[in-house]
Enzyme design. Structure first.
Site, short mmCIF file in Angstrom:
data_model
loop_
_atom_site.label_atom_id
_atom_site.label_comp_id
_atom_site.label_asym_id
_atom_site.label_seq_id
_atom_site.Cartn_x
_atom_site.Cartn_y
_atom_site.Cartn_z
N ASP A 17 -27.53 -42.68 3.80
CA ASP A 17 -26.60 -44.04 3.33
C ASP A 17 -25.50 -43.76 2.59
O ASP A 17 -25.40 -44.70 1.69
CB ASP A 17 -27.57 -45.07 3.12
CG ASP A 17 -28.64 -45.41 4.17
OD1 ASP A 17 -28.58 -44.68 5.36
OD2 ASP A 17 -29.53 -46.28 3.89
N LYS A 115 -30.08 -46.81 11.44
CA LYS A 115 -31.46 -47.44 11.08
C LYS A 115 -31.27 -48.98 10.69
O LYS A 115 -30.13 -49.49 10.26
CB LYS A 115 -32.36 -46.88 10.17
CG LYS A 115 -31.59 -46.43 8.87
CD LYS A 115 -32.37 -45.67 7.92
CE LYS A 115 -31.77 -45.38 6.48
NZ LYS A 115 -31.51 -47.00 5.85
N CYS A 160 -34.08 -45.74 0.16
CA CYS A 160 -34.19 -45.29 1.50
C CYS A 160 -34.31 -43.54 1.02
O CYS A 160 -34.74 -43.00 2.24
CB CYS A 160 -32.67 -45.32 2.07
SG CYS A 160 -32.93 -47.15 2.90
#
Ligand code: VGL
Ligand code: ZN
Length: 212
Positions: A17, A115, A160
């Site tokens: 990310d 995601k 994450c």
């Protein structure tokens, strides 16, 4: 892990990310988020296998505080799959905030996993959504490619990165988190909880120096 780590064709770098919304000026800025970019680029040079993840939410996503009347960012709600932190709206599909940081060397990547694209469920982990059951497909990829050790870097360390590392470890991979190629949000001591969890699960932590 010893300094000057040797990276093999069975190792994969999982870059979590590194998107504009998690960098300074972004909707859910992680302090110093953009500082991971040069570190990640440098490490990625050493890997034949690089996978990027991209948080990728619809505008009406359940994790967004503005989608819950009377709720403020960083409050929580209860969902079927557990407690959900409510975040500012971030990484909306197709928005500039959802794009990778412009200096991230995306050319090195052989796979991008998106995601968090289902309205009703969040996905911190790159392997399973937050119900711990719905697969993203990455586990199948890692297995089919016969990869053995998963090195993890990116944002955010305590969300994450954490859940991706934990799920990879629980699935039987060796997992190494490159600490100074990550930055954390640190909500209610979540960075300390992350370190304890890594230790309990046998997830290694190394510094960037080990690669240089
Ligand atoms: C993340 C909160 C919400 C992350 C993503 O990438 O760590 N954190 N969505
Ligand atoms: Zn998100």
């Amino acid at each position: 892990m010893s300094p000057t780590m040797q990276i093999s064709d069975r190792d994969v770098l999982l870059v979590i990310d590194v998107q504009n919304d998690f960098c300074t000026g972004g909707a859910l800025a992680v302090p110093g988020g953009e500082k991971v970019v040069p570190a990640v680029n440098r490490i990625a040079q050493k890997f034949a296998n690089v996978v990027l993840t991209q948080d990728w939410h619809p505008r009406d996503h359940v994790s967004f505080a503005p989608n819950h009347a009377g709720k403020q960012p960083f409050e929580t709600i209860d969902l079927d799959c557990g407690t959900q932190v409510l975040w500012p709206a971030h990484c909306v599909q197709g928005s500039s905030g959802a794009e990778f940081h412009r200096d991230l060397d995306v050319v090195r990547a052989n796979l991008v996993v998106r995601k968090g694209f289902r309205r009703g469920i969040d996905s911190y982990s790159a392997l399973f959504e937050n119900d711990k059951r719905t697969p993203t497909g990455l586990l199948g990829y890692l297995r089919e490619r016969e990869l053995k050790t998963v090195f993890v870097a990116g944002l955010a360390l305590d969300f994450c990165v954490r859940f991706s590392a934990e799920d990879a470890r629980k699935a039987g991979f060796e997992v190494v988190v490159i600490e100074d190629a990550c930055r954390g949000i640190d909500l209610d001591g979540s960075v300390a909880t992350t370190h304890r969890s890594f230790r309990d699960l046998g997830i290694s932590i190394v510094s960037l120096e080990a690669f240089l």
